[in-house]
Design a protein around this motif. Sequence first.
Motif, PDB file in Angstrom:
ATOM      1  N   TYR A   1     -63.312 116.292  11.890  1.00 40.35           N
ATOM      2  CA  TYR A   1     -63.519 115.725  13.080  1.00 40.35           C
ATOM      3  C   TYR A   1     -62.326 115.752  13.908  1.00 40.35           C
ATOM      4  O   TYR A   1     -61.240 114.521  13.810  1.00 40.35           O
ATOM      5  N   CYS A   2     -62.448 115.923  15.437  1.00 37.74           N
ATOM      6  CA  CYS A   2     -61.957 115.820  16.330  1.00 37.74           C
ATOM      7  C   CYS A   2     -62.801 115.021  18.048  1.00 37.74           C
ATOM      8  O   CYS A   2     -63.264 115.401  18.209  1.00 37.74           O
ATOM      9  N   VAL A   3     -62.168 114.537  18.503  1.00 40.36           N
ATOM     10  CA  VAL A   3     -62.578 113.451  19.965  1.00 40.36           C
ATOM     11  C   VAL A   3     -61.448 113.605  20.708  1.00 40.36           C
ATOM     12  O   VAL A   3     -60.111 112.189  19.744  1.00 40.36           O
ATOM     13  N   ASN A   4     -61.088 114.277  21.615  1.00 42.42           N
ATOM     14  CA  ASN A   4     -59.990 113.782  22.329  1.00 42.42           C
ATOM     15  C   ASN A   4     -60.223 112.689  23.715  1.00 42.42           C
ATOM     16  O   ASN A   4     -60.640 113.829  24.065  1.00 42.42           O
ATOM     17  N   HIS A   5     -60.010 111.777  24.216  1.00 42.33           N
ATOM     18  CA  HIS A   5     -60.271 111.512  25.253  1.00 42.33           C
ATOM     19  C   HIS A   5     -58.811 111.013  25.406  1.00 42.33           C
ATOM     20  O   HIS A   5     -58.082 110.877  25.705  1.00 42.33           O
ATOM     21  N   GLU A   6     -59.058 110.282  27.405  1.00 42.97           N
ATOM     22  CA  GLU A   6     -57.873 109.661  28.300  1.00 42.97           C
ATOM     23  C   GLU A   6     -56.559 109.290  27.225  1.00 42.97           C
ATOM     24  O   GLU A   6     -55.451 109.859  27.417  1.00 42.97           O
TER      25      GLU A   6
ATOM     26  N   VAL B   1     -51.639 106.673  15.232  1.00 45.28           N
ATOM     27  CA  VAL B   1     -52.362 107.900  14.463  1.00 45.28           C
ATOM     28  C   VAL B   1     -53.368 107.691  15.556  1.00 45.28           C
ATOM     29  O   VAL B   1     -53.029 109.555  16.207  1.00 45.28           O
ATOM     30  N   HIS B   2     -53.604 107.324  16.974  1.00 48.26           N
ATOM     31  CA  HIS B   2     -54.038 107.343  17.849  1.00 48.26           C
ATOM     32  C   HIS B   2     -53.869 107.988  19.247  1.00 48.26           C
ATOM     33  O   HIS B   2     -53.951 109.088  19.944  1.00 48.26           O
ATOM     34  N   ARG B   3     -52.354 107.623  18.953  1.00 47.53           N
ATOM     35  CA  ARG B   3     -51.298 108.097  20.536  1.00 47.53           C
ATOM     36  C   ARG B   3     -50.991 109.324  19.848  1.00 47.53           C
ATOM     37  O   ARG B   3     -50.694 110.247  21.046  1.00 47.53           O
ATOM     38  N   THR B   4     -50.432 109.792  18.463  1.00 39.27           N
ATOM     39  CA  THR B   4     -49.837 110.989  18.416  1.00 39.27           C
ATOM     40  C   THR B   4     -50.594 112.141  18.207  1.00 39.27           C
ATOM     41  O   THR B   4     -51.007 113.573  17.947  1.00 39.27           O
ATOM     42  N   GLY B   5     -52.220 111.810  17.851  1.00 35.97           N
ATOM     43  CA  GLY B   5     -52.966 113.032  17.019  1.00 35.97           C
ATOM     44  C   GLY B   5     -52.783 112.951  15.878  1.00 35.97           C
ATOM     45  O   GLY B   5     -52.982 114.486  15.360  1.00 35.97           O
ATOM     46  N   LEU B   6     -52.810 112.158  14.855  1.00 37.03           N
ATOM     47  CA  LEU B   6     -52.587 112.692  13.175  1.00 37.03           C
ATOM     48  C   LEU B   6     -53.508 112.710  12.491  1.00 37.03           C
ATOM     49  O   LEU B   6     -54.585 111.885  12.989  1.00 37.03           O
ATOM     50  N   TRP B   7     -53.640 113.940  11.767  1.00 41.55           N
ATOM     51  CA  TRP B   7     -54.825 113.804  11.141  1.00 41.55           C
ATOM     52  C   TRP B   7     -55.022 112.446   9.778  1.00 41.55           C
ATOM     53  O   TRP B   7     -53.904 112.176   8.990  1.00 41.55           O
TER      54      TRP B   7
ATOM     55  N   MET C   1     -55.880  95.065  14.423  1.00 45.90           N
ATOM     56  CA  MET C   1     -56.670  96.551  13.786  1.00 45.90           C
ATOM     57  C   MET C   1     -56.106  97.844  13.959  1.00 45.90           C
ATOM     58  O   MET C   1     -56.203  98.684  12.869  1.00 45.90           O
ATOM     59  N   GLU C   2     -54.984  97.631  15.028  1.00 41.93           N
ATOM     60  CA  GLU C   2     -54.308  98.669  15.193  1.00 41.93           C
ATOM     61  C   GLU C   2     -53.480  98.644  14.264  1.00 41.93           C
ATOM     62  O   GLU C   2     -51.790  99.810  14.873  1.00 41.93           O
ATOM     63  N   ASP C   3     -52.554  98.532  14.312  1.00 42.76           N
ATOM     64  CA  ASP C   3     -51.833  98.069  12.939  1.00 42.76           C
ATOM     65  C   ASP C   3     -52.251  98.165  11.370  1.00 42.76           C
ATOM     66  O   ASP C   3     -50.921  98.050  10.733  1.00 42.76           O
ATOM     67  N   GLU C   4     -53.965  98.244  11.588  1.00 45.01           N
ATOM     68  CA  GLU C   4     -53.698  99.068   9.814  1.00 45.01           C
ATOM     69  C   GLU C   4     -53.247 100.278   9.823  1.00 45.01           C
ATOM     70  O   GLU C   4     -52.650 100.944  10.161  1.00 45.01           O
ATOM     71  N   GLN C   5     -52.983 100.470   8.096  1.00 43.81           N
ATOM     72  CA  GLN C   5     -52.224 101.412   7.843  1.00 43.81           C
ATOM     73  C   GLN C   5     -52.685 102.728   6.895  1.00 43.81           C
ATOM     74  O   GLN C   5     -53.688 102.389   6.558  1.00 43.81           O
ATOM     75  N   LEU C   6     -53.024 103.945   7.718  1.00 43.29           N
ATOM     76  CA  LEU C   6     -53.873 104.992   7.327  1.00 43.29           C
ATOM     77  C   LEU C   6     -52.574 106.033   6.597  1.00 43.29           C
ATOM     78  O   LEU C   6     -51.229 106.360   7.327  1.00 43.29           O
ATOM     79  N   LYS C   7     -53.451 106.416   6.083  1.00 38.21           N
ATOM     80  CA  LYS C   7     -52.497 107.896   5.073  1.00 38.21           C
ATOM     81  C   LYS C   7     -52.705 109.646   6.244  1.00 38.21           C
ATOM     82  O   LYS C   7     -54.024 108.958   6.991  1.00 38.21           O
ATOM     83  N   ILE C   8     -52.073 109.931   6.351  1.00 45.84           N
ATOM     84  CA  ILE C   8     -51.775 111.058   7.474  1.00 45.84           C
ATOM     85  C   ILE C   8     -51.048 111.768   6.339  1.00 45.84           C
ATOM     86  O   ILE C   8     -50.932 112.015   5.274  1.00 45.84           O
ATOM     87  N   PHE C   9     -52.144 113.188   7.871  1.00 48.40           N
ATOM     88  CA  PHE C   9     -51.717 114.445   6.976  1.00 48.40           C
ATOM     89  C   PHE C   9     -51.741 115.542   8.377  1.00 48.40           C
ATOM     90  O   PHE C   9     -51.213 115.506   8.916  1.00 48.40           O
ATOM     91  N   ASP C  10     -51.028 116.526   7.290  1.00 48.85           N
ATOM     92  CA  ASP C  10     -50.702 117.798   8.330  1.00 48.85           C
ATOM     93  C   ASP C  10     -51.859 118.785   8.494  1.00 48.85           C
ATOM     94  O   ASP C  10     -52.794 117.674   7.840  1.00 48.85           O
TER      95      ASP C  10
ATOM     96  N   ILE D   1     -56.707 110.498  20.890  1.00 46.67           N
ATOM     97  CA  ILE D   1     -56.139 111.538  20.168  1.00 46.67           C
ATOM     98  C   ILE D   1     -56.741 111.434  18.939  1.00 46.67           C
ATOM     99  O   ILE D   1     -56.420 111.110  17.595  1.00 46.67           O
ATOM    100  N   ASP D   2     -57.996 111.604  18.679  1.00 48.77           N
ATOM    101  CA  ASP D   2     -59.158 111.214  16.880  1.00 48.77           C
ATOM    102  C   ASP D   2     -59.062 112.417  16.214  1.00 48.77           C
ATOM    103  O   ASP D   2     -59.895 113.366  15.811  1.00 48.77           O
ATOM    104  N   ASN D   3     -58.267 112.932  15.610  1.00 54.26           N
ATOM    105  CA  ASN D   3     -58.291 113.788  14.281  1.00 54.26           C
ATOM    106  C   ASN D   3     -58.946 113.404  13.007  1.00 54.26           C
ATOM    107  O   ASN D   3     -57.488 112.753  12.226  1.00 54.26           O
ATOM    108  N   GLU D   4     -59.668 113.513  12.593  1.00 53.39           N
ATOM    109  CA  GLU D   4     -59.696 113.083  11.575  1.00 53.39           C
ATOM    110  C   GLU D   4     -60.502 113.444  10.385  1.00 53.39           C
ATOM    111  O   GLU D   4     -60.786 115.344  10.703  1.00 53.39           O
ATOM    112  N   LEU D   5     -60.754 113.732   9.020  1.00 56.15           N
ATOM    113  CA  LEU D   5     -60.611 114.668   8.073  1.00 56.15           C
ATOM    114  C   LEU D   5     -62.157 113.326   7.612  1.00 56.15           C
ATOM    115  O   LEU D   5     -61.868 112.513   6.899  1.00 56.15           O
TER     116      LEU D   5
END
Length: 210
Positions: free
Chosen positions: A106-111, A24-30, A1-10, A114-118
């Motif tokens: 939608y933003c959720v940050n925990h330990e 995406v989740h490690r660096t907080g990419l949208w 699942m961690e290898d899933e390819q996701l489209k990223i945005f600014d 960093i989950d920054n979602e559109l």
Amino acid sequence: MEDEQLKIFDSKRNPIGIATREEVHRTGLWHESFHCWIVSREEEIDYLYLQLRCQFKKDHPNLFDITSAGHLLAHETAEDGIREIKEELGIDVAFTELIPLGIINYCVNHENLIDNELAHTFLYIKNIAFDEFTLQKEEVSGIVKVKFADFTDLWSGDIHEINMKGFEISNKGEKLVIDRMADKNQFVPHELSFYQTIIQLIKEKLNECS
């Protein structure tokens, strides 16, 4: 699942490439996701269905959350997101049955995340009996419904607990009844503004459908 390819945005929602879910989740990419809130209307009372996240989930186990939600892969559109409803809940839904609520930041940050979602967000109005749900045990361990008015009052601070009724599947595969009170601590810790925005959008659509 961690290898899933996701489209990223600014930050202005412009596409800038593709990255793995882990990055995406490690660096907080949208990135894009699909959220669906399911509501039933019974004897003039609106009820909101919520999922109980599986106890083995890496993030927020055993907490109540959006009825159905998941990431959109790089090649997918919002319409493809209906697969989440089928996979998680076992419910067949046509995309044309969904009511768009818009794209929500939608933003959720925990330990460690960093989950920054559109979030492509939708409402589905349907009376669904609990025995119609077939849960994806790796993701969802239960379904409850709450009065939408109570849910609204909980997140506005007018009340501190709400009653939820439904079921959960035990580790042994037994179907157990849920009928209890719950406070905010038993929900995924989305930002208060997120809950309030969702409530307002759902309320507007329910009023239109009255």
